[in-house]
Write a protein that holds these residues in place. Structure first.
Motif, PDB file in Angstrom:
ATOM      1  N   ARG A 230       0.879  -1.098   0.169  1.00  0.00           N
ATOM      2  CA  ARG A 230       0.173   0.229  -0.059  1.00  0.00           C
ATOM      3  C   ARG A 230       0.878   1.244   0.097  1.00  0.00           C
ATOM      4  N   ILE A 231       0.683   2.234  -0.890  1.00  0.00           N
ATOM      5  CA  ILE A 231       1.248   3.290  -0.893  1.00  0.00           C
ATOM      6  C   ILE A 231       0.413   4.288   0.063  1.00  0.00           C
TER       7      ILE A 231
ATOM      8  N   VAL B 155      -0.714  -3.808  -5.733  1.00  0.00           N
ATOM      9  CA  VAL B 155      -0.336  -2.248  -5.478  1.00  0.00           C
ATOM     10  C   VAL B 155      -1.447  -1.636  -5.087  1.00  0.00           C
ATOM     11  N   TYR B 156      -1.651  -0.833  -3.952  1.00  0.00           N
ATOM     12  CA  TYR B 156      -2.822  -0.105  -3.574  1.00  0.00           C
ATOM     13  C   TYR B 156      -2.319   1.194  -3.546  1.00  0.00           C
TER      14      TYR B 156
ATOM     15  N   THR C 254      -6.541   4.415  -2.361  1.00  0.00           N
ATOM     16  CA  THR C 254      -7.540   3.269  -1.834  1.00  0.00           C
ATOM     17  C   THR C 254      -8.030   3.110  -0.694  1.00  0.00           C
ATOM     18  N   THR C 255      -9.118   2.828  -0.358  1.00  0.00           N
ATOM     19  CA  THR C 255     -10.187   2.927   0.928  1.00  0.00           C
ATOM     20  C   THR C 255      -9.552   1.519   1.647  1.00  0.00           C
ATOM     21  N   GLN C 256      -9.978   1.711   2.850  1.00  0.00           N
ATOM     22  CA  GLN C 256      -9.661   0.554   3.720  1.00  0.00           C
ATOM     23  C   GLN C 256     -10.714  -0.494   3.148  1.00  0.00           C
TER      24      GLN C 256
ATOM     25  N   SER D 201     -10.567  -6.837  -1.275  1.00  0.00           N
ATOM     26  CA  SER D 201      -9.671  -7.293  -2.263  1.00  0.00           C
ATOM     27  C   SER D 201      -8.508  -8.223  -1.875  1.00  0.00           C
ATOM     28  N   SER D 202      -8.178  -8.306  -0.546  1.00  0.00           N
ATOM     29  CA  SER D 202      -7.003  -8.928  -0.084  1.00  0.00           C
ATOM     30  C   SER D 202      -7.276  -9.748   1.116  1.00  0.00           C
ATOM     31  N   THR D 203      -8.341  -9.390   2.050  1.00  0.00           N
ATOM     32  CA  THR D 203      -8.473 -10.136   3.223  1.00  0.00           C
ATOM     33  C   THR D 203      -9.856 -10.946   3.335  1.00  0.00           C
ATOM     34  N   GLN D 204     -10.911 -10.372   2.864  1.00  0.00           N
ATOM     35  CA  GLN D 204     -11.990 -11.052   2.833  1.00  0.00           C
ATOM     36  C   GLN D 204     -12.066 -12.462   2.432  1.00  0.00           C
TER      37      GLN D 204
END
Length: 152
Positions: free
Chosen positions: A14-15, A53-54, A58-60, A66-69
Motif C-alpha cells: 500500500r502506498i 499495489v494499492y 485506496t480505501t480501507q 480485495s485482499s482479506t475477505q
C-alpha cells in the motif's frame, strides 16, 4: 489477489497517503504505481512487482475486500490464514491493520482486523440461520485468533 491460487502467499503493498504534517511540510510521495501493473516504483529506480499495489487513494474497504475477505472465507472452510503487515515506522501498518485502538474512529477508516472480526462473525451467524432455515443441524465453530505486534 483474487487471481492467486488458494495455497499461495500473496504480497500486497500500500502506498500510504501523506499525513497532514507531511503535507504542511511540502513533502511529496516518492512511491508510484506503474499504471495498469502491480508494480511499485520508488523515485526513478527499477520497479518492484507484487501481487497487488494499492495507490494512495485506496480505501480501507477496498483493501479488505480485495485482499482479506476471501481469506476469512477460506478460514471458514478450515484453512489457516495469516495477514502480516511489515514495514518501517510510519509506513501505515497500524492504520491499514486497524490496531490504533481509536474508539472514535469513523467506520470507513476501520482497518483489516476490525473488518475481519465483523465479517467472520457475520458469516458464522448467517451459516447458522441458513442451517435453521434448511432444517439441518447448525455447524459448530471454534475461532482462535492470535495478534502480535513487534517493535524493534
Amino acid at each position: 489477489m483474487s487471481s492467486l491460487d488458494e495455497d499461495n502467499v500473496g504480497v500486497c503493498v500500500r502506498i500510504r497517503p501523506l499525513s497532514e504534517i507531511e503535507l504542511e511540510a511540502c513533502c511529496r510521495v516518492v512511491a508510484h504505481q506503474t499504471p495498469g501493473e502491480p508494480q511499485l516504483v520508488l523515485g526513478d529506480k527499477e520497479p518492484f512487482t507484487y501481487d497487488h499495489v494499492y495507490p494512495t487513494d485506496t480505501t480501507q474497504d477496498e483493501i479488505f475486500g480485495s485482499s482479506t475477505q476471501q481469506m476469512i472465507d477460506g478460514a471458514l472452510e478450515g484453512r489457516n490464514q495469516t495477514v502480516l503487515a511489515y514495514g518501517q515506522t510510519g509506513s501505515g501498518k497500524t492504520f491499514t491493520m486497524g490496531t490504533g485502538f481509536d474508539v472514535d474512529l469513523a467506520p470507513e477508516l476501520e482497518g483489516i482486523i476490525p473488518r475481519s472480526v465483523k465479517y467472520l462473525f457475520q458469516k458464522i451467524a448467517a451459516s447458522k440461520i441458513d442451517a435453521a432455515n434448511r432444517g439441518v443441524t447448525a455447524p459448530e465453530f471454534e475461532v482462535s485468533v492470535s495478534f502480535l505486534e513487534l517493535y524493534c
